[in-house]
Every structure is written in C-alpha cells, then in structure tokens.
Design a protein around this motif. Structure first.
Motif, PDB file in Angstrom:
ATOM      1  N   ASN A 119     104.442  51.672  90.710  1.00 60.82           N
ATOM      2  CA  ASN A 119     105.165  50.540  91.281  1.00 60.82           C
ATOM      3  C   ASN A 119     105.699  50.960  92.639  1.00 60.82           C
ATOM      4  N   TRP A 120     105.353  50.204  93.678  1.00 60.27           N
ATOM      5  CA  TRP A 120     105.791  50.489  95.034  1.00 60.27           C
ATOM      6  C   TRP A 120     106.683  49.357  95.516  1.00 60.27           C
ATOM      7  N   ILE A 121     107.665  49.693  96.346  1.00 57.12           N
ATOM      8  CA  ILE A 121     108.563  48.695  96.931  1.00 57.12           C
ATOM      9  C   ILE A 121     108.534  48.843  98.448  1.00 57.12           C
ATOM     10  N   TYR A 122     108.343  47.715  99.139  1.00 57.82           N
ATOM     11  CA  TYR A 122     108.408  47.672 100.594  1.00 57.82           C
ATOM     12  C   TYR A 122     109.545  46.744 101.015  1.00 57.82           C
ATOM     13  N   ASP A 123     110.324  47.175 102.001  1.00 63.29           N
ATOM     14  CA  ASP A 123     111.381  46.345 102.582  1.00 63.29           C
ATOM     15  C   ASP A 123     110.723  45.399 103.579  1.00 63.29           C
ATOM     16  N   ARG A 124     110.884  44.097 103.365  1.00 65.53           N
ATOM     17  CA  ARG A 124     110.261  43.087 104.225  1.00 65.53           C
ATOM     18  C   ARG A 124     111.220  42.567 105.287  1.00 65.53           C
ATOM     19  N   GLY A 125     112.470  43.047 105.280  1.00 61.67           N
ATOM     20  CA  GLY A 125     113.465  42.550 106.232  1.00 61.67           C
ATOM     21  C   GLY A 125     114.153  41.305 105.713  1.00 61.67           C
ATOM     22  N   ASN A 126     115.288  40.968 106.285  1.00 62.51           N
ATOM     23  CA  ASN A 126     116.051  39.775 105.909  1.00 62.51           C
ATOM     24  C   ASN A 126     116.354  39.717 104.416  1.00 62.51           C
ATOM     25  N   GLY A 127     116.546  40.874 103.782  1.00 59.20           N
ATOM     26  CA  GLY A 127     116.886  40.914 102.360  1.00 59.20           C
ATOM     27  C   GLY A 127     115.713  40.691 101.420  1.00 59.20           C
ATOM     28  N   SER A 128     114.513  40.649 101.940  1.00 60.36           N
ATOM     29  CA  SER A 128     113.318  40.423 101.125  1.00 60.36           C
ATOM     30  C   SER A 128     112.601  41.745 100.879  1.00 60.36           C
ATOM     31  N   ARG A 129     112.089  41.887  99.669  1.00 63.97           N
ATOM     32  CA  ARG A 129     111.304  43.074  99.316  1.00 63.97           C
ATOM     33  C   ARG A 129     110.011  42.654  98.650  1.00 63.97           C
ATOM     34  N   ALA A 130     108.993  43.471  98.862  1.00 68.56           N
ATOM     35  CA  ALA A 130     107.699  43.257  98.217  1.00 68.56           C
ATOM     36  C   ALA A 130     107.540  44.321  97.135  1.00 68.56           C
ATOM     37  N   TYR A 131     107.186  43.880  95.938  1.00 68.16           N
ATOM     38  CA  TYR A 131     106.994  44.765  94.787  1.00 68.16           C
ATOM     39  C   TYR A 131     105.504  44.766  94.455  1.00 68.16           C
ATOM     40  N   LEU A 132     104.887  45.937  94.598  1.00 70.53           N
ATOM     41  CA  LEU A 132     103.459  46.078  94.349  1.00 70.53           C
ATOM     42  C   LEU A 132     103.247  46.943  93.110  1.00 70.53           C
ATOM     43  N   ARG A 133     102.367  46.504  92.244  1.00 68.85           N
ATOM     44  CA  ARG A 133     102.050  47.245  91.017  1.00 68.85           C
ATOM     45  C   ARG A 133     100.572  47.612  91.067  1.00 68.85           C
ATOM     46  N   PHE A 134     100.301  48.899  90.848  1.00 66.98           N
ATOM     47  CA  PHE A 134      98.939  49.412  90.835  1.00 66.98           C
ATOM     48  C   PHE A 134      98.591  49.869  89.423  1.00 66.98           C
ATOM     49  N   THR A 135      97.401  49.549  88.977  1.00 63.50           N
ATOM     50  CA  THR A 135      96.888  50.010  87.700  1.00 63.50           C
ATOM     51  C   THR A 135      95.613  50.787  87.986  1.00 63.50           C
ATOM     52  N   ASN A 136      95.616  52.070  87.598  1.00 62.33           N
ATOM     53  CA  ASN A 136      94.474  52.954  87.886  1.00 62.33           C
ATOM     54  C   ASN A 136      94.090  52.900  89.364  1.00 62.33           C
ATOM     55  N   ASP A 137      95.099  53.030  90.238  1.00 60.61           N
ATOM     56  CA  ASP A 137      94.929  53.081  91.701  1.00 60.61           C
ATOM     57  C   ASP A 137      94.390  51.799  92.319  1.00 60.61           C
ATOM     58  N   SER A 138      94.474  50.670  91.614  1.00 60.34           N
ATOM     59  CA  SER A 138      94.034  49.379  92.136  1.00 60.34           C
ATOM     60  C   SER A 138      95.218  48.413  92.122  1.00 60.34           C
ATOM     61  N   LEU A 139      95.476  47.746  93.250  1.00 55.37           N
ATOM     62  CA  LEU A 139      96.608  46.829  93.355  1.00 55.37           C
ATOM     63  C   LEU A 139      96.403  45.649  92.397  1.00 55.37           C
ATOM     64  N   SER A 140      97.305  45.511  91.433  1.00 54.50           N
ATOM     65  CA  SER A 140      97.135  44.476  90.414  1.00 54.50           C
ATOM     66  C   SER A 140      98.121  43.317  90.574  1.00 54.50           C
ATOM     67  N   THR A 141      99.300  43.561  91.164  1.00 53.87           N
ATOM     68  CA  THR A 141     100.297  42.498  91.298  1.00 53.87           C
ATOM     69  C   THR A 141     101.078  42.671  92.598  1.00 53.87           C
ATOM     70  N   ILE A 142     101.310  41.561  93.290  1.00 48.56           N
ATOM     71  CA  ILE A 142     102.168  41.523  94.471  1.00 48.56           C
ATOM     72  C   ILE A 142     103.222  40.456  94.219  1.00 48.56           C
ATOM     73  N   GLU A 143     104.491  40.849  94.348  1.00 49.89           N
ATOM     74  CA  GLU A 143     105.599  39.904  94.141  1.00 49.89           C
ATOM     75  C   GLU A 143     106.639  40.140  95.225  1.00 49.89           C
ATOM     76  N   THR A 144     107.162  39.062  95.800  1.00 52.27           N
ATOM     77  CA  THR A 144     108.235  39.190  96.786  1.00 52.27           C
ATOM     78  C   THR A 144     109.502  38.594  96.199  1.00 52.27           C
ATOM     79  N   ARG A 145     110.634  39.241  96.524  1.00 54.89           N
ATOM     80  CA  ARG A 145     111.945  38.791  96.023  1.00 54.89           C
ATOM     81  C   ARG A 145     112.973  38.926  97.131  1.00 54.89           C
ATOM     82  N   ARG A 146     113.979  38.104  97.057  1.00 50.51           N
ATOM     83  CA  ARG A 146     115.153  38.188  97.956  1.00 50.51           C
ATOM     84  C   ARG A 146     116.307  38.719  97.178  1.00 50.51           C
TER      85      ARG A 146
END
Length: 98
Positions: A71-98
């Motif tokens: 599970n990786w987290i990126y700061d998107r600015g303005n209080g928003s973050r992107a949450y990326l989930r990888f399964t066996n080194d392949s990006l399986s889910t992208i979710e953004t939250r404030r």
C-alpha cells in the motif's frame, strides 16, 4: 432540476473517490501498471506499507495462496492523498481521499 442540483452538490462533497487512473505531474498511471512504472512516473511515495503473508501458527506454513501486497500513499496537495494498492507488484486499486 432541483434533484439534479442536489445530486451534483452531493457528488462534489464526496470525500472518497475510486479511479482507475492517477495523474502524477504530466504522466498517468493506470491500474495494472507495475510498482517500478508507478515509481518512475510518480516518484517515491510519502508512505509505503508491505503486508506480510499470514503464517499458520500451528505448522509454521503459509496459509492459503500468499500474495505480495503493498500500500502506497502519495500527498496530492490541498489535504488530498492518493492511496495505491499493489498485488504481486501490479497496481490493483487507486483511491483518493481528503
């Protein structure tokens, strides 16, 4: 018309969004991209968490079909973050939250 305005207002107030694509600068990453490709385009994540396979405590063996999950987290600015989930080194889910 009033119902349409209410639906539009509700959608703008939503705090979680699931997407299959994430923009990083001028690049895009998509579900199915590798961890290497995502890091090349988006850079080092703010946080990275690896979920270890579950062990069967009685026999010391892996339970079920073990997969590598990160599970990786990126700061998107303005209080928003992107949450990326990888399964066996392949990006399986992208979710953004404030």
């Amino acid at each position: 018309m009033k119902r349409l305005a209410s639906l539009l207002a509700f959608s703008l107030l939503a705090t979680n969004a699931h997407a299959s694509t994430l923009r990083c600068g001028t690049g895009l990453v998509n579900e199915g991209d590798s961890t290497h490709e995502v890091q090349r385009i988006c850079g080092e994540p703010l946080e990275r968490h690896v979920e270890e396979p579950v062990l069967n405590h009685d026999k010391g063996k892996l339970r079920g079909n073990p997969v590598k999950v990160e599970n990786w987290i990126y700061d998107r600015g303005n209080g928003s973050r992107a949450y990326l989930r990888f399964t066996n080194d392949s990006l399986s889910t992208i979710e953004t939250r404030r």
